[in-house]
Design a protein around this motif. Structure first.
Motif, PDB file in Angstrom:
ATOM      1  N   VAL A 138       0.852  -1.329  -0.114  1.00 10.33           N
ATOM      2  CA  VAL A 138      -0.214  -0.086   0.102  1.00 10.33           C
ATOM      3  C   VAL A 138       0.738   1.191  -0.081  1.00 10.33           C
ATOM      4  O   VAL A 138       1.796   1.458   0.863  1.00 10.33           O
ATOM      5  CB  VAL A 138      -1.049   0.185   1.252  1.00 10.33           C
ATOM      6  N   GLU A 139       0.700   2.237  -0.960  1.00 12.63           N
ATOM      7  CA  GLU A 139       1.442   3.480  -0.904  1.00 12.63           C
ATOM      8  C   GLU A 139       0.701   4.547  -0.335  1.00 12.63           C
ATOM      9  O   GLU A 139      -0.431   4.263   0.221  1.00 12.63           O
ATOM     10  CB  GLU A 139       1.629   3.769  -2.709  1.00 12.63           C
ATOM     11  N   ARG A 140       1.345   5.607  -0.268  1.00 15.74           N
ATOM     12  CA  ARG A 140       0.632   6.808   0.342  1.00 15.74           C
ATOM     13  C   ARG A 140      -0.034   7.583  -0.641  1.00 15.74           C
ATOM     14  O   ARG A 140       0.529   7.894  -1.600  1.00 15.74           O
ATOM     15  CB  ARG A 140       1.782   7.482   0.991  1.00 15.74           C
ATOM     16  N   GLN A 141      -1.150   8.459  -0.412  1.00 14.81           N
ATOM     17  CA  GLN A 141      -1.803   8.964  -1.401  1.00 14.81           C
ATOM     18  C   GLN A 141      -1.083  10.528  -1.306  1.00 14.81           C
ATOM     19  O   GLN A 141      -0.514  10.739  -0.512  1.00 14.81           O
ATOM     20  CB  GLN A 141      -3.330   9.334  -0.687  1.00 14.81           C
ATOM     21  N   CYS A 148     -14.368   8.328  -0.127  1.00 13.11           N
ATOM     22  CA  CYS A 148     -14.390   7.241  -0.727  1.00 13.11           C
ATOM     23  C   CYS A 148     -13.606   7.181  -1.942  1.00 13.11           C
ATOM     24  O   CYS A 148     -12.899   5.995  -2.410  1.00 13.11           O
ATOM     25  CB  CYS A 148     -15.946   6.723  -1.124  1.00 13.11           C
ATOM     26  N   GLY A 154     -10.978   8.663  -2.479  1.00 14.69           N
ATOM     27  CA  GLY A 154      -9.591   8.840  -1.997  1.00 14.69           C
ATOM     28  C   GLY A 154      -9.116  10.085  -1.583  1.00 14.69           C
ATOM     29  O   GLY A 154      -7.941  10.636  -1.783  1.00 14.69           O
ATOM     30  N   GLU A 183     -15.418   8.463   9.514  1.00 13.20           N
ATOM     31  CA  GLU A 183     -15.415   7.317   8.401  1.00 13.20           C
ATOM     32  C   GLU A 183     -16.319   7.659   7.269  1.00 13.20           C
ATOM     33  O   GLU A 183     -17.712   8.013   7.475  1.00 13.20           O
ATOM     34  CB  GLU A 183     -15.755   5.913   9.270  1.00 13.20           C
ATOM     35  N   PRO A 184     -15.844   7.383   5.911  1.00 12.80           N
ATOM     36  CA  PRO A 184     -16.592   7.493   4.696  1.00 12.80           C
ATOM     37  C   PRO A 184     -18.188   6.945   5.060  1.00 12.80           C
ATOM     38  O   PRO A 184     -19.251   7.503   4.736  1.00 12.80           O
ATOM     39  CB  PRO A 184     -15.919   6.787   3.658  1.00 12.80           C
ATOM     40  N   ALA A 185     -18.423   5.717   5.621  1.00 16.62           N
ATOM     41  CA  ALA A 185     -19.574   5.050   5.811  1.00 16.62           C
ATOM     42  C   ALA A 185     -20.445   5.877   6.551  1.00 16.62           C
ATOM     43  O   ALA A 185     -21.680   5.917   6.523  1.00 16.62           O
ATOM     44  CB  ALA A 185     -19.223   3.772   6.146  1.00 16.62           C
ATOM     45  N   PHE A 222     -23.380  -1.191  16.834  1.00 17.12           N
ATOM     46  CA  PHE A 222     -23.670   0.199  16.668  1.00 17.12           C
ATOM     47  C   PHE A 222     -24.310   0.526  17.787  1.00 17.12           C
ATOM     48  O   PHE A 222     -25.265  -0.095  18.524  1.00 17.12           O
ATOM     49  CB  PHE A 222     -24.515   0.274  15.410  1.00 17.12           C
ATOM     50  N   ASN A 241     -19.238  -2.214   4.173  1.00 14.53           N
ATOM     51  CA  ASN A 241     -18.424  -1.145   4.357  1.00 14.53           C
ATOM     52  C   ASN A 241     -17.056  -1.436   5.112  1.00 14.53           C
ATOM     53  O   ASN A 241     -16.024  -0.890   5.034  1.00 14.53           O
ATOM     54  CB  ASN A 241     -19.204  -0.142   5.524  1.00 14.53           C
ATOM     55  N   ALA A 298     -13.184  -0.772   3.623  1.00 15.58           N
ATOM     56  CA  ALA A 298     -12.349  -0.078   4.506  1.00 15.58           C
ATOM     57  C   ALA A 298     -13.151   1.286   4.611  1.00 15.58           C
ATOM     58  O   ALA A 298     -12.290   2.327   4.593  1.00 15.58           O
ATOM     59  CB  ALA A 298     -10.885   0.217   3.911  1.00 15.58           C
ATOM     60  N   LEU A 299     -14.408   1.431   4.326  1.00 13.39           N
ATOM     61  CA  LEU A 299     -15.157   2.635   4.641  1.00 13.39           C
ATOM     62  C   LEU A 299     -15.494   2.762   5.888  1.00 13.39           C
ATOM     63  O   LEU A 299     -16.040   3.959   6.438  1.00 13.39           O
ATOM     64  CB  LEU A 299     -16.344   2.651   3.851  1.00 13.39           C
ATOM     65  N   ASP A 300     -15.389   1.931   6.862  1.00  9.13           N
ATOM     66  CA  ASP A 300     -16.003   1.876   8.394  1.00  9.13           C
ATOM     67  C   ASP A 300     -14.956   0.883   8.986  1.00  9.13           C
ATOM     68  O   ASP A 300     -14.391  -0.016   8.594  1.00  9.13           O
ATOM     69  CB  ASP A 300     -17.459   1.540   8.621  1.00  9.13           C
ATOM     70  N   LYS A 301     -14.756   1.398  10.535  1.00 16.66           N
ATOM     71  CA  LYS A 301     -13.721   0.502  11.265  1.00 16.66           C
ATOM     72  C   LYS A 301     -14.675  -0.713  12.070  1.00 16.66           C
ATOM     73  O   LYS A 301     -15.652  -0.407  12.469  1.00 16.66           O
ATOM     74  CB  LYS A 301     -13.046   1.282  12.397  1.00 16.66           C
ATOM     75  N   LEU A 347      -2.932   1.024   8.720  1.00 19.86           N
ATOM     76  CA  LEU A 347      -2.637   1.911   7.793  1.00 19.86           C
ATOM     77  C   LEU A 347      -3.143   3.363   8.330  1.00 19.86           C
ATOM     78  O   LEU A 347      -3.954   3.594   8.987  1.00 19.86           O
ATOM     79  CB  LEU A 347      -3.532   1.615   6.624  1.00 19.86           C
ATOM     80  N   ASP A 348      -2.153   4.325   7.973  1.00 20.55           N
ATOM     81  CA  ASP A 348      -2.620   5.630   8.417  1.00 20.55           C
ATOM     82  C   ASP A 348      -3.504   6.302   7.359  1.00 20.55           C
ATOM     83  O   ASP A 348      -3.833   5.681   6.265  1.00 20.55           O
ATOM     84  CB  ASP A 348      -1.216   6.458   8.449  1.00 20.55           C
ATOM     85  N   ALA A 349      -3.697   7.627   7.651  1.00 18.86           N
ATOM     86  CA  ALA A 349      -4.610   8.125   6.737  1.00 18.86           C
ATOM     87  C   ALA A 349      -4.177   8.261   5.260  1.00 18.86           C
ATOM     88  O   ALA A 349      -5.224   8.246   4.286  1.00 18.86           O
ATOM     89  CB  ALA A 349      -4.982   9.761   7.126  1.00 18.86           C
ATOM     90  N   GLU A 404      -2.303   6.201   3.638  1.00 27.41           N
ATOM     91  CA  GLU A 404      -2.429   4.736   2.896  1.00 27.41           C
ATOM     92  C   GLU A 404      -3.785   4.347   2.770  1.00 27.41           C
ATOM     93  O   GLU A 404      -4.151   3.867   1.783  1.00 27.41           O
ATOM     94  CB  GLU A 404      -1.756   3.702   3.964  1.00 27.41           C
ATOM     95  N   ALA A 421      -6.246   6.446   2.300  1.00 31.40           N
ATOM     96  CA  ALA A 421      -6.792   7.191   1.166  1.00 31.40           C
ATOM     97  C   ALA A 421      -6.551   6.491  -0.012  1.00 31.40           C
ATOM     98  O   ALA A 421      -7.236   6.530  -1.178  1.00 31.40           O
ATOM     99  CB  ALA A 421      -6.515   8.575   1.285  1.00 31.40           C
ATOM    100  N   LEU A 480      -5.440   3.528  -0.657  1.00 31.43           N
ATOM    101  CA  LEU A 480      -6.207   2.268  -0.818  1.00 31.43           C
ATOM    102  C   LEU A 480      -7.635   2.382  -1.293  1.00 31.43           C
ATOM    103  O   LEU A 480      -8.007   1.629  -2.489  1.00 31.43           O
ATOM    104  CB  LEU A 480      -6.201   1.592   0.512  1.00 31.43           C
ATOM    105  N   ARG A 481      -8.371   3.377  -1.031  1.00 34.46           N
ATOM    106  CA  ARG A 481      -9.693   3.763  -1.360  1.00 34.46           C
ATOM    107  C   ARG A 481      -9.632   4.273  -2.891  1.00 34.46           C
ATOM    108  O   ARG A 481     -10.475   4.166  -3.568  1.00 34.46           O
ATOM    109  CB  ARG A 481     -10.231   4.764  -0.583  1.00 34.46           C
ATOM    110  N   TYR A 492     -15.862   1.892  -5.982  1.00 36.37           N
ATOM    111  CA  TYR A 492     -17.078   1.560  -4.882  1.00 36.37           C
ATOM    112  C   TYR A 492     -18.046   2.090  -5.935  1.00 36.37           C
ATOM    113  O   TYR A 492     -18.262   2.869  -6.779  1.00 36.37           O
ATOM    114  CB  TYR A 492     -17.208   2.370  -3.869  1.00 36.37           C
ATOM    115  N   PHE A 552     -22.338   2.422  -5.522  1.00 38.40           N
ATOM    116  CA  PHE A 552     -23.340   2.482  -4.396  1.00 38.40           C
ATOM    117  C   PHE A 552     -24.802   2.291  -4.958  1.00 38.40           C
ATOM    118  O   PHE A 552     -25.107   2.787  -6.126  1.00 38.40           O
ATOM    119  CB  PHE A 552     -23.441   3.726  -3.554  1.00 38.40           C
TER     120      PHE A 552
END
Lengths: 218, 244
Positions: free
Chosen positions: A5-8, A123, A125, A209-211, B19, B57, B61-64, B80-82, B84, B86, B88-89, B95, B97
């Protein structure tokens, strides 16, 4: 297929400016409504501030009969100045409160109704910082534009009403420098309050979180 | 889990999600263990409220998750940090919906190119790729239209094009046909199947559309926050009648 995984990348600032500007342009009607509430709130403040400034500047140059008129119409003078009596100070503070509430409310609403959009951005990115930057920039544009329109409007109305009372001397001795200062102060206030209104919901939404942001009621 | 030597593009280990609504505690997922192989066309089926979307989700990786781990390409998402996350997404997952989630104020081409802008592509590159993707979904001539000027099916096709923007390894679709009529729904399914067979993209789709079963390699049935059963397509004995 790459396993790691790379960094954005962080988008260049010019790109963020372009996106935020477009985003305002395409929803012009909505953002004009927000800007209008900003402008009205600032107009009230500017009206109060510039009204006293004009009175103070014109006062030494008008007849005592007109001076009597002004005093009897409810204006109060302390130490040879208008705008510093407790009543006047309360009026200035009140206008400021109206302004804070008006602007912060307008911006809170404008950002909150875009939570889904923020979720979608994430979502796809977007980094949190991108989301915050977009809204901060939009807030600043609206603050400056609304502040400019509002302060000019407020000063115009103040000048007009005082001219109607005192006649042309209000125009002759119009304190131009003081007015410019009022506009500058109002601009700063508008941008600051607009930012304040934008920051809180934008920070909250950017960290979601995006969701969760996508589920938010639009 | 029956693995056949392929690598797992997604793996869930003891994933739970709780939840909290006021004093209520809703367990949406109650311990999911599952692996999805690269190139698979997988459908997640289940009644509404079964935890399908929550699972979706988690996979995306849209929710933990409340507890448990989610691995994408054997990388633990929680580590992953923020930046990484981002990435990934943006690059790894596309996605789609049920509600399309297009940016309403942007044109079709702007919507499709957005993920590529986030990925740092330059304008010439992303405009070319964007038009190519719109051609792929048959909407090239409507690139200047905004979502409100497009039909539901067309909007979903824009969303599919957007999901493909950065050539992701995984496409996650949450009830992609849920808001579409039968024919347009079928078009979207055909398009997804085509991507899976032609490009080897892993398709993971939460659905309760029976038409989806026909094209899926595997079907995971979710019930009450747990995996009820997993079926290979060849074992399926459901025949889909001609409807509509």
């Amino acid at each position: 297929m790459s396993q790691s995984v790379e960094r954005q990348v962080v988008l260049p600032f010019a790109q963020v400016v372009r996106i935020s500007f477009n985003s305002m342009r395409v929803r012009l009607a909505r953002s004009l409504i927000t800007t209008a509430s900003l402008a009205l709130a600032i107009a009230f403040v500017a009206y109060i501030w510039s009204g006293y400034a004009i009175l103070n500047s014109v006062w030494p140059h008008i007849d005592s009969s007109v001076q009597e008129d002004i005093l009897s119409s409810g204006y109060e003078m302390t130490d040879g100045h208008f705008g510093s009596s407790p009543k006047d100070r309360w009026l200035a503070i009140l206008s400021l409160i109206v302004c804070v509430v008006g602007i912060v409310n307008a911006q809170l609403m404008a950002v909150t109704e875009r939570f889904r959009e923020i979720g979608t951005f994430k979502c796809l990115g977007a980094l949190n910082s991108f989301v915050v930057r977009i809204f901060v920039l939009e807030g600043i544009y609206q603050g400056i534009f609304g502040g400019l329109i509002g302060s000019i409007l407020g000063i115009l109305v103040a000048t007009l009403t005082i001219t109607l009372k005192l006649g042309w001397s209000a125009i002759v001795f119009w304190p131009a420098l003081k007015m410019l200062l009022t506009i500058a102060e109002a601009l700063f206030l508008a941008a600051l309050l607009s930012l304040l209104g934008v920051m809180y919901p934008a920070l909250v939404a950017a960290r979601m979180e995006p969701a969760v942001a996508l589920r938010a009621e639009a | 889990m029956e693995l056949q030597g392929d690598h797992n593009v997604v793996r869930l280990s003891e994933v739970t999600k709780v939840f909290r609504m006021g004093n209520n505690r809703v367990e949406a997922l109650k311990g999911i263990n599952f692996a999805i192989k690269a190139g698979e066309y997988l459908s997640i089926m289940g009644p509404s409220g079964s935890g399908k979307s929550t699972l979706f989700n988690m996979i995306g990786a849209l929710d933990k998750p409340t507890t448990g781990r989610v691995f994408i390409d054997e990388v633990d998402v929680a580590q992953l940090d923020a930046y990484e996350l981002a990435w990934l997404r943006c690059r790894k997952i596309g996605y789609i919906f049920q509600t399309f989630n297009l940016i309403m104020v942007m044109t079709a081409i702007e919507n499709v190119t957005l993920p590529m802008i986030f990925a740092g592509m330059n304008r010439d590159e992303y405009m070319e790729k964007g038009m190519e993707l719109l051609r792929l979904v048959g909407l090239a001539e409507r690139f200047q239209h905004k979502p409100p000027e497009l039909s539901g099916g067309q909007q979903q096709r824009v969303a599919v094009a957007r999901a493909l923007a950065n050539s992701p390894a995984i496409i996650l679709a949450d009830e992609p046909t849920g808001n579409l009529d039968l024919t347009t729904g079928e078009e979207i399914i055909t398009l997804l199947k085509h991507l899976s067979t032609e490009r080897g993209v892993t398709i993971i789709s939460a659905t309760h559309d029976i038409k989806m079963l026909n094209v899926s390699d595997r079907i995971v049935w979710i019930r009450d926050g747990r995996i009820d059963r997993v079926e290979e397509r060849r074992d399926l004995k459901i025949s889909v009648g001609e409807v509509g």
